[in-house]
Design a protein around this motif. Structure first.
Motif, PDB file in Angstrom:
ATOM      1  N   UNK A   1      61.569  52.313  92.433  1.00 42.84           N
ATOM      2  CA  UNK A   1      60.270  52.044  91.811  1.00 42.84           C
ATOM      3  C   UNK A   1      60.022  52.995  90.648  1.00 42.84           C
ATOM      4  N   UNK A   2      60.340  54.254  90.841  1.00 45.10           N
ATOM      5  CA  UNK A   2      60.181  55.260  89.785  1.00 45.10           C
ATOM      6  C   UNK A   2      61.113  54.958  88.610  1.00 45.10           C
TER       7      UNK A   2
ATOM      8  N   UNK B   1      59.988  45.020  95.014  1.00 51.27           N
ATOM      9  CA  UNK B   1      59.923  46.358  95.622  1.00 51.27           C
ATOM     10  C   UNK B   1      58.673  46.518  96.476  1.00 51.27           C
ATOM     11  N   UNK B   2      57.578  45.922  96.036  1.00 51.40           N
ATOM     12  CA  UNK B   2      56.326  46.046  96.793  1.00 51.40           C
ATOM     13  C   UNK B   2      56.443  45.372  98.157  1.00 51.40           C
TER      14      UNK B   2
ATOM     15  N   UNK C   1      59.724  51.896  86.699  1.00 55.56           N
ATOM     16  CA  UNK C   1      58.489  52.268  86.004  1.00 55.56           C
ATOM     17  C   UNK C   1      58.805  53.077  84.746  1.00 55.56           C
ATOM     18  N   UNK C   2      59.829  53.921  84.833  1.00 55.17           N
ATOM     19  CA  UNK C   2      60.248  54.711  83.682  1.00 55.17           C
ATOM     20  C   UNK C   2      60.855  53.819  82.598  1.00 55.17           C
ATOM     21  N   UNK C   3      61.650  52.844  83.006  1.00 62.82           N
ATOM     22  CA  UNK C   3      62.263  51.915  82.049  1.00 62.82           C
ATOM     23  C   UNK C   3      61.203  51.104  81.302  1.00 62.82           C
ATOM     24  N   UNK C   4      60.136  50.758  81.999  1.00 59.94           N
ATOM     25  CA  UNK C   4      59.087  49.938  81.402  1.00 59.94           C
ATOM     26  C   UNK C   4      58.299  50.677  80.315  1.00 59.94           C
ATOM     27  N   UNK C   5      58.459  51.988  80.265  1.00 55.57           N
ATOM     28  CA  UNK C   5      57.788  52.771  79.231  1.00 55.57           C
ATOM     29  C   UNK C   5      58.543  52.713  77.904  1.00 55.57           C
TER      30      UNK C   5
END
Length: 253
Positions: free
Chosen positions: A214-215, A240-241, A218-222
Motif C-alpha cells: 500500500x505504501x 489491497x483494501x 501510494x508513493x508511485x501515485x505521487x
C-alpha cells in the motif's frame, strides 16, 4: 431573453444536482436513514459546486449504477443535506447536532445500522474528495459488501477466508488461482492476478506485506503518471483494501 434564462437555469441544475443522491431535510432525515444499513451523507451549502461535489456525485452514480444492475449496494443510501446559515436556517439543527460548521463544508458522515448518535467522520484533510477515497472509506467501514472499482466479489469473499483462516492459506491461494484462470476478460484477469500476488506475499512475508504494498503504490501515485497507469494503481489500492478490511478478532490461530 427566454433562451438565456433557460440556459442559466439548465446550467444551475447541472452544477448543483447530484444524480442518485437523496436530498434530506429535518423532516425526512431520521426516517430515511433508518431504512438503510449504510447511509453516507454529505452536509454542504445550499448550492454546492466544484470538484468535491462533482466527486461525490460521481460516487453516487457509481453506487447506484451497481444497485440498478443487481450487482450490489441495494442497502446503501447516498444522501445530501443542504444547510443554510442565513434566512430560515434550513437544516441548521441537524448540522449543529453533529457539531458541523459552515466553514468546514463539505462534511461527510457515515451512519451504520441506524445509529444516529455515532456517525463515522470522513477525514478529508486538506485534499479534495475523490471517488476512489469514498469507495475505500465506505468499503472499510460499511457492514454491507462494497465492490470498489477493480475488485472482484468472488475473490473478495475468498480474501475474507484467506485472512481469517490462516492455516488454510495455501489451499485458498490455489482456489483463487483457479478462479482467476476462468476469468474470460483479459483486462479483468490481469488485474485479478494481484489478489494472488498479495496472497503469496503474505504467506512468504507475513500480513505486513499488505501495508508495504500500500505504501509502495501510494508513493508511485505521487509521481507523474499516465491516466491509464493512475487508474490501474488506484484499482490495486482497492484490491489491497480487501485484505485490510477484516475483523481480526476472528483470526484463526
Amino acid at each position: 431573453m427566454i433562451r438565456v434564462i433557460f440556459f442559466v437555469f439548465s446550467l444551475i441544475n447541472l452544477t448543483f444536482c447530484c444524480p442518485g443522491c437523496i436530498d434530506l431535510d429535518e423532516l425526512t432525515f431520521v426516517k430515511t436513514i433508518n431504512k438503510f444499513r449504510t447511509a453516507l451523507i454529505k452536509f454542504d451549502v445550499a448550492f454546492p459546486y466544484g470538484p468535491n461535489h462533482e466527486a461525490y456525485s460521481a460516487f453516487s452514480q457509481a453506487i447506484n449504477n451497481k444497485t440498478l444492475s443487481g450487482n450490489s449496494h441495494p442497502d446503501v443510501l447516498i444522501g445530501t443535506i443542504s444547510v443554510k446559515d442565513y434566512g430560515d436556517f434550513e437544516n441548521k439543527k441537524i448540522a449543529d447536532k453533529y457539531d458541523i460548521k459552515v466553514e468546514s463544508f463539505p462534511v461527510i458522515k457515515l451512519f451504520i445500522d441506524h445509529d444516529l448518535d455515532n456517525p463515522i467522520h470522513f477525514e478529508r484533510g486538506q485534499e479534495d474528495i475523490t471517488t476512489e477515497k469514498l469507495f475505500l472509506f465506505l468499503k472499510e467501514h460499511s457492514k454491507v459488501y462494497i465492490q470498489a472499482p477493480g475488485c472482484n466479489q468472488k475473490l473478495d469473499e475468498m480474501t475474507d477466508k484467506f485472512m481469517i483462516q490462516k492455516s488454510q492459506r495455501p489451499e485458498i491461494l490455489k482456489q483463487v488461482e483457479e478462479v482467476i484462470g476462468k476469468i474470460d476478460c483479459e483486462e479483468e484477469k490481469s488485474l485479478s492476478k494481484f489478489y494472488a500476488v498479495l496472497m503469496k506475499g503474505i504467506i512468504e512475508k507475513g500480513d505486513d506485506f499488505v501495508n508495504k504494498q500500500q505504501e509502495r503504490i501510494a508513493k508511485l501515485l505521487k509521481d507523474k503518471l499516465s491516466k491509464k497507469k493512475v487508474e490501474e494503481l488506484t484499482k490495486k489500492l482497492n484490491i489491497l483494501s480487501s485484505f485490510k478490511h477484516r475483523d481480526n478478532s476472528k483470526d484463526e490461530l
